[in-house]
Design a protein around this motif. Sequence first.
Motif, PDB file in Angstrom:
ATOM      1  N   GLU A   1      41.469  36.086  44.737  1.00  0.00           N
ATOM      2  CA  GLU A   1      40.337  36.242  43.807  1.00  0.00           C
ATOM      3  C   GLU A   1      40.742  36.759  42.442  1.00  0.00           C
ATOM      4  O   GLU A   1      40.181  36.358  41.422  1.00  0.00           O
ATOM      5  CB  GLU A   1      39.318  37.234  44.385  1.00  0.00           C
ATOM      6  CG  GLU A   1      38.475  36.654  45.485  1.00  0.00           C
ATOM      7  CD  GLU A   1      37.556  37.695  46.107  1.00  0.00           C
ATOM      8  OE1 GLU A   1      37.509  38.852  45.626  1.00  0.00           O
ATOM      9  OE2 GLU A   1      36.895  37.356  47.107  1.00  0.00           O
ATOM     10  N   ARG A   2      41.691  37.690  42.417  1.00  0.00           N
ATOM     11  CA  ARG A   2      41.955  38.413  41.184  1.00  0.00           C
ATOM     12  C   ARG A   2      43.251  38.005  40.506  1.00  0.00           C
ATOM     13  O   ARG A   2      43.397  38.156  39.300  1.00  0.00           O
ATOM     14  CB  ARG A   2      42.018  39.919  41.467  1.00  0.00           C
ATOM     15  CG  ARG A   2      40.704  40.479  41.959  1.00  0.00           C
ATOM     16  CD  ARG A   2      39.706  40.504  40.817  1.00  0.00           C
ATOM     17  NE  ARG A   2      38.460  41.092  41.259  1.00  0.00           N
ATOM     18  CZ  ARG A   2      37.590  41.704  40.446  1.00  0.00           C
ATOM     19  NH1 ARG A   2      37.858  41.796  39.150  1.00  0.00           N
ATOM     20  NH2 ARG A   2      36.477  42.192  40.912  1.00  0.00           N
ATOM     21  N   LEU A   3      44.218  37.561  41.303  1.00  0.00           N
ATOM     22  CA  LEU A   3      45.508  37.161  40.716  1.00  0.00           C
ATOM     23  C   LEU A   3      45.660  35.648  40.716  1.00  0.00           C
ATOM     24  O   LEU A   3      46.581  35.118  40.118  1.00  0.00           O
ATOM     25  CB  LEU A   3      46.670  37.811  41.486  1.00  0.00           C
ATOM     26  CG  LEU A   3      46.577  39.320  41.704  1.00  0.00           C
ATOM     27  CD1 LEU A   3      47.745  39.810  42.568  1.00  0.00           C
ATOM     28  CD2 LEU A   3      46.545  40.071  40.377  1.00  0.00           C
ATOM     29  N   ARG A   4      44.763  34.965  41.394  1.00  0.00           N
ATOM     30  CA  ARG A   4      44.789  33.494  41.520  1.00  0.00           C
ATOM     31  C   ARG A   4      46.126  33.032  42.117  1.00  0.00           C
ATOM     32  O   ARG A   4      46.757  32.086  41.641  1.00  0.00           O
ATOM     33  CB  ARG A   4      44.518  32.811  40.189  1.00  0.00           C
ATOM     34  CG  ARG A   4      43.105  33.010  39.668  1.00  0.00           C
ATOM     35  CD  ARG A   4      43.003  34.224  38.786  1.00  0.00           C
ATOM     36  NE  ARG A   4      41.612  34.543  38.418  1.00  0.00           N
ATOM     37  CZ  ARG A   4      41.258  35.672  37.787  1.00  0.00           C
ATOM     38  NH1 ARG A   4      42.151  36.599  37.479  1.00  0.00           N
ATOM     39  NH2 ARG A   4      40.008  35.895  37.493  1.00  0.00           N
TER      40      ARG A   4
ATOM     41  N   ALA B   1      27.182  34.814  41.619  1.00  0.00           N
ATOM     42  CA  ALA B   1      27.069  36.272  41.527  1.00  0.00           C
ATOM     43  C   ALA B   1      28.410  36.925  41.217  1.00  0.00           C
ATOM     44  O   ALA B   1      28.474  37.917  40.476  1.00  0.00           O
ATOM     45  CB  ALA B   1      26.505  36.821  42.832  1.00  0.00           C
ATOM     46  N   VAL B   2      29.495  36.364  41.742  1.00  0.00           N
ATOM     47  CA  VAL B   2      30.797  36.988  41.534  1.00  0.00           C
ATOM     48  C   VAL B   2      31.185  36.949  40.051  1.00  0.00           C
ATOM     49  O   VAL B   2      31.790  37.892  39.536  1.00  0.00           O
ATOM     50  CB  VAL B   2      31.873  36.323  42.429  1.00  0.00           C
ATOM     51  CG1 VAL B   2      32.037  34.838  42.120  1.00  0.00           C
ATOM     52  CG2 VAL B   2      33.204  37.028  42.302  1.00  0.00           C
ATOM     53  N   LYS B   3      30.804  35.891  39.350  1.00  0.00           N
ATOM     54  CA  LYS B   3      31.144  35.805  37.929  1.00  0.00           C
ATOM     55  C   LYS B   3      30.309  36.787  37.107  1.00  0.00           C
ATOM     56  O   LYS B   3      30.812  37.425  36.189  1.00  0.00           O
ATOM     57  CB  LYS B   3      30.969  34.370  37.423  1.00  0.00           C
ATOM     58  CG  LYS B   3      32.017  33.444  38.009  1.00  0.00           C
ATOM     59  CD  LYS B   3      31.984  32.051  37.422  1.00  0.00           C
ATOM     60  CE  LYS B   3      33.189  31.254  37.964  1.00  0.00           C
ATOM     61  NZ  LYS B   3      33.113  29.842  37.629  1.00  0.00           N
ATOM     62  N   VAL B   4      29.054  36.913  37.465  1.00  0.00           N
ATOM     63  CA  VAL B   4      28.202  37.895  36.783  1.00  0.00           C
ATOM     64  C   VAL B   4      28.751  39.305  37.033  1.00  0.00           C
ATOM     65  O   VAL B   4      28.824  40.141  36.117  1.00  0.00           O
ATOM     66  CB  VAL B   4      26.740  37.767  37.268  1.00  0.00           C
ATOM     67  CG1 VAL B   4      25.881  38.867  36.654  1.00  0.00           C
ATOM     68  CG2 VAL B   4      26.192  36.388  36.918  1.00  0.00           C
TER      69      VAL B   4
ATOM     70  N   GLU C   1      31.490  44.171  35.232  1.00  0.00           N
ATOM     71  CA  GLU C   1      32.644  45.059  35.443  1.00  0.00           C
ATOM     72  C   GLU C   1      33.379  45.306  34.133  1.00  0.00           C
ATOM     73  O   GLU C   1      33.939  46.374  33.914  1.00  0.00           O
ATOM     74  CB  GLU C   1      33.549  44.318  36.434  1.00  0.00           C
ATOM     75  CG  GLU C   1      34.596  45.102  37.124  1.00  0.00           C
ATOM     76  CD  GLU C   1      35.355  44.139  38.050  1.00  0.00           C
ATOM     77  OE1 GLU C   1      34.891  43.950  39.182  1.00  0.00           O
ATOM     78  OE2 GLU C   1      36.388  43.566  37.636  1.00  0.00           O
ATOM     79  N   SER C   2      33.396  44.296  33.263  1.00  0.00           N
ATOM     80  CA  SER C   2      34.019  44.461  31.950  1.00  0.00           C
ATOM     81  C   SER C   2      33.077  45.154  30.970  1.00  0.00           C
ATOM     82  O   SER C   2      33.405  45.312  29.797  1.00  0.00           O
ATOM     83  CB  SER C   2      34.427  43.092  31.380  1.00  0.00           C
ATOM     84  OG  SER C   2      35.450  42.507  32.171  1.00  0.00           O
ATOM     85  N   GLY C   3      31.905  45.549  31.435  1.00  0.00           N
ATOM     86  CA  GLY C   3      31.006  46.334  30.592  1.00  0.00           C
ATOM     87  C   GLY C   3      30.000  45.518  29.808  1.00  0.00           C
ATOM     88  O   GLY C   3      29.255  46.074  28.985  1.00  0.00           O
TER      89      GLY C   3
ATOM     90  N   ASN D   1      39.434  30.353  38.450  1.00  0.00           N
ATOM     91  CA  ASN D   1      38.232  31.047  38.934  1.00  0.00           C
ATOM     92  C   ASN D   1      37.402  30.078  39.757  1.00  0.00           C
ATOM     93  O   ASN D   1      36.672  29.253  39.226  1.00  0.00           O
ATOM     94  CB  ASN D   1      37.442  31.588  37.749  1.00  0.00           C
ATOM     95  CG  ASN D   1      38.222  32.693  37.055  1.00  0.00           C
ATOM     96  OD1 ASN D   1      38.730  33.595  37.717  1.00  0.00           O
ATOM     97  ND2 ASN D   1      38.358  32.612  35.745  1.00  0.00           N
ATOM     98  N   VAL D   2      37.544  30.213  41.046  1.00  0.00           N
ATOM     99  CA  VAL D   2      36.921  29.245  41.934  1.00  0.00           C
ATOM    100  C   VAL D   2      36.247  29.983  43.086  1.00  0.00           C
ATOM    101  O   VAL D   2      36.751  31.004  43.583  1.00  0.00           O
ATOM    102  CB  VAL D   2      37.990  28.221  42.408  1.00  0.00           C
ATOM    103  CG1 VAL D   2      39.177  28.922  43.037  1.00  0.00           C
ATOM    104  CG2 VAL D   2      37.428  27.193  43.355  1.00  0.00           C
TER     105      VAL D   2
END
Lengths: 323, 323
Positions: free
Chosen positions: A274-277, B105-108, B113-115, B311-312
């Motif tokens: 998920e985070r490092l692809r 939802a994960v992208k939102v 998370e980045s503020g 990002n998948v």
Amino acid sequence: MSVAWADIAAVRARIAPHLVETPVIRSANLDALTGRRVLIKLETVQHTGAFKFRGAMAKLTGLSPEQQLAGVIAYSTGNHGMAVAEAARRLGIAATVVVPLDTPAVKVARMRESGAEIAQCDRFKENGEEIARSRAAREGRAFVHPFDDEAVIAGQGTLAAEMIDQARAMGESMDALLVNSAGGGFVGGCAVATAQLSPTTGVWSVECTAWDAIRRSIASGRHEDNLAATPSVCDAIQARKPGAAGYAAFKDRLAGAIAVNDAQAIAALRYAFERLRLVVEPGGAVGLAAVLANMLPPEARTIGIVLCGGNVDAERFASWIAQ
Amino acid sequence: MSVAWADIAAVRARIAPHLVETPVIRSANLDALTGRRVLIKLETVQHTGAFKFRGAMAKLTGLSPEQQLAGVIAYSTGNHGMAVAEAARRLGIAATVVVPLDTPAVKVARMRESGAEIAQCDRFKENGEEIARSRAAREGRAFVHPFDDEAVIAGQGTLAAEMIDQARAMGESMDALLVNSAGGGFVGGCAVATAQLSPTTGVWSVECTAWDAIRRSIASGRHEDNLAATPSVCDAIQARKPGAAGYAAFKDRLAGAIAVNDAQAIAALRYAFERLRLVVEPGGAVGLAAVLANMLPPEARTIGIVLCGGNVDAERFASWIAQ
């Protein structure tokens, strides 16, 4: 005789042209999550997808011309066999890999694709390593052990040497280097290289809890085995007993030994996706798992981890990431 | 006015400290399979997992101190919004991202998370871009377009500059550089940089067949759109119409334009999983797909491709690799 820094330096020069210099990256998210600086070595993009290629190439390039002509033989269920087959192909050496009947078809196909001859055995009734060893002796060929071999250990140690150089180029100095462990060849080689090149970096062994002979060896001061081990998803880091050569290399050199459980390894695999692809196999993710589970002392501010292998069955990977 | 090399050079110097210099690797298997030399740029390990971070950082660092204080606003369903949110966080700039209600939802969660502040819209009833633009005008904030913006295009062009340098360091000269395309900002910026730094390298646009306005624009000589596009799995490379600024940058500079279908994109995603141990989204895999499907002329011996995003959704990735 045990592996010395000079052996690793010589092997490194010899095999460098054959290797991918695998990248080291950082992740802002991982740093924020762990409160540390984490250097991540992507050994997953090494030839055949695992650090095992280093040791195989070290062993095969170290053979005499006569030995190279005679060919090599290995016993393996996965990463080691793929590494020996591909290293042999690149050097024009004939290779046979003895594989258990239940080896995943995709791995056997990869070995064949590299030109290796495949010999099958029934690992529930036969000892595959013994079959390979005796056939090697009979045919005058070199047997390539996955870890209990000084050339192999020197090859695996090149990873630490390379990573220390890369960290320095990034302006970083590692307080801890976490090495995925089973037979002790990888962590042994990395411990010898690190003691020489970066003595302030503590080398840590990371196993899975079900196969933790190195952790128990460090605790007891004896050379322990995994003969009573129970199943684990970390198939790539399972050895019946760490090798004598590896044990000699790591026993007085480790800063510590950690074991992570299957759930932690899978959580790390999912984090890498998920985070490092990145695609990492469970046994390749145990260093990441140890960092995510906060198993290092607080004074280890800058930590190096190795994603050391990415050969994972698609169906199982799919089920793990979709959990 | 259109994007010039000097713009890209200036932006590159400005954003370099904020970027991951993403690795370039080779794969013996891919070379053997394609009969070419393929350089693979792992932009999947860029911050926020996609090249979009380059453009966002270029735009935000180019704002005046007053504009930075006022904050920024973007409209996005994915990679662009994550990139703007994270670039803003690193620079201490307030960011709002307008997202459709059906954004995963994960992208939102990543944007939050980045503020970033999140504002939702119904993309079936409302025009999210217009909502973001008019809110930006009302609040005196800079609107950050995903591609139709010269600063963003200059930022994306830094990828080609970096890759050309890395190829040279590997002793390689690319005959072709394949750039994943939709709004034309990425391919436009890369075309300008490549024309300056490596004029013998032909830059190729790669789209998905359902959204191939750039290919049709090159064929017709007119600025075509995708208003009649049909659904595709390549969600990251869909734009209603390439931007005017991108069109100006790429229209006289491309060696060619290719489109790959969904099945080819998924086959490339699966190849990246199995053979490169990398997580790539379908839209990030179209350059790899074009090489695997042998869509380049034979004289393109050394080919650069960009795995531009990873990002998948886990469930969809799982279903694709397990096919």
